[in-house]
Design a protein around this motif. Structure first.
Motif, short mmCIF file in Angstrom:
data_model
loop_
_atom_site.label_atom_id
_atom_site.label_comp_id
_atom_site.label_asym_id
_atom_site.label_seq_id
_atom_site.Cartn_x
_atom_site.Cartn_y
_atom_site.Cartn_z
N ARG A 48 -6.01 0.27 6.16
CA ARG A 48 -6.54 -1.09 6.14
C ARG A 48 -5.57 -2.08 6.78
O ARG A 48 -5.99 -3.14 7.26
N ALA A 107 -8.13 -9.42 2.21
CA ALA A 107 -8.13 -8.36 1.19
C ALA A 107 -8.18 -8.92 -0.22
O ALA A 107 -7.90 -8.20 -1.19
N TYR A 108 -8.52 -10.21 -0.36
CA TYR A 108 -8.62 -10.87 -1.67
C TYR A 108 -7.30 -10.72 -2.45
O TYR A 108 -7.31 -10.40 -3.64
N ARG A 164 -1.46 -8.07 -5.33
CA ARG A 164 -2.55 -7.16 -5.69
C ARG A 164 -3.71 -7.44 -4.76
O ARG A 164 -4.11 -8.59 -4.58
N THR A 165 -4.27 -6.39 -4.13
CA THR A 165 -5.35 -6.55 -3.18
C THR A 165 -6.50 -5.62 -3.56
O THR A 165 -6.38 -4.80 -4.48
N ARG A 166 -7.58 -5.73 -2.82
CA ARG A 166 -8.73 -4.86 -3.07
C ARG A 166 -8.40 -3.40 -2.75
O ARG A 166 -9.15 -2.48 -3.14
N TYR A 167 -7.29 -3.17 -2.07
CA TYR A 167 -6.87 -1.81 -1.72
C TYR A 167 -5.71 -1.33 -2.58
O TYR A 167 -5.10 -0.30 -2.28
#
Length: 233
Positions: free
Chosen positions: A102, A147-148, A175-178
């Protein structure tokens, strides 16, 4: 900041809950707290107050006991346990491949305990650690936005409430969506070597360089080697 004790407490709550086949929501309802509080405690993002911790454990019919041990004695046991786990499982647990995919063409190098792990030293790794250049800070920020991402807020001991930009004071931890990612911001990327696992190649900072530039990783590497020499066989 998430300390060893906070992580142990969070892991204990999760293990007790899962052994009773309870969801986080069910445990929260039993203890009279929010599901979000249970989630943050289990992740090690929040330091639980003793009344809250006792309520959670009491809701599952157990209580907390306290003991002492020689300083850092836990590390030898943890390193021995990690040595028995497969590298493929640990890479998957870290969401490392997904994260790297990503990131696309954002220049980076794998560093810290993550780099040591990929070179055969099964050190504890909470999140992938990447070296990223300051000149790529804007690109990193744009990626985090897409990636929020949420920035770790040491004052609140949770993610959120801070600007994403690496230039903003605070830990370079998001902290991300991944999954979670930690950055070591630098002027130039360190020299790397290529290692391959499961048909994939990774650019990692060599162990010899980590032992010079990363004191925490150097300590863990030394303890792992000493423990490995003491193991039978």
């Amino acid at each position: 900041m998430s300390t060893r004790l906070v992580r142990i407490l969070g892991r204990t709550v999760r293990q007790q809950r899962e052994s009773r086949a309870l969801t986080q929501r069910q445990l929260a309802d039993l203890a009279g707290v929010s599901q979000a509080s249970v989630a943050r405690i289990e992740r090690g993002d929040r330091t639980p107050g003793l009344p809250l911790l006792e309520s959670l454990l009491a809701a599952m019919g157990v209580q907390l006991t306290v003991a002492t041990e020689p300083l850092d004695a836990h590390l030898d046991a943890e390193l021995a346990q990690l040595a028995d786990r497969s590298l493929a499982d640990r890479i998957h647990e870290l969401n490392l491949d997904r994260l790297l995919d990503r990131l696309g063409d954002l220049p980076n190098a794998i560093t810290g305990a993550t780099a040591a792990l990929l070179q055969g030293a099964p050190l504890p790794v909470d999140a992938p650690e990447l070296a990223i250049r300051w000149r790529d800070s804007t690109r990193l920020t744009r990626w985090l936005e897409a990636a929020y991402g949420q920035r770790w807020n040491a004052r609140w001991s949770e993610f959120g409430g801070l600007h994403l930009e690496p230039e903003t004071p605070g830990e370079h931890r998001w902290r991300t969506r991944y999954g979670e990612v930690r950055a070591v911001m630098c002027d130039e990327l360190p020299a790397t070597v290529e290692v391959c696992h499961g048909g994939r190649s990774y650019r990692v900072v060599p162990l010899v360089e980590l032992e010079v530039t990363n004191p925490r990783t150097a300590v863990l590497l030394r303890r792992y080697r000493e423990g490995h020499l003491r193991r039978p066989g």
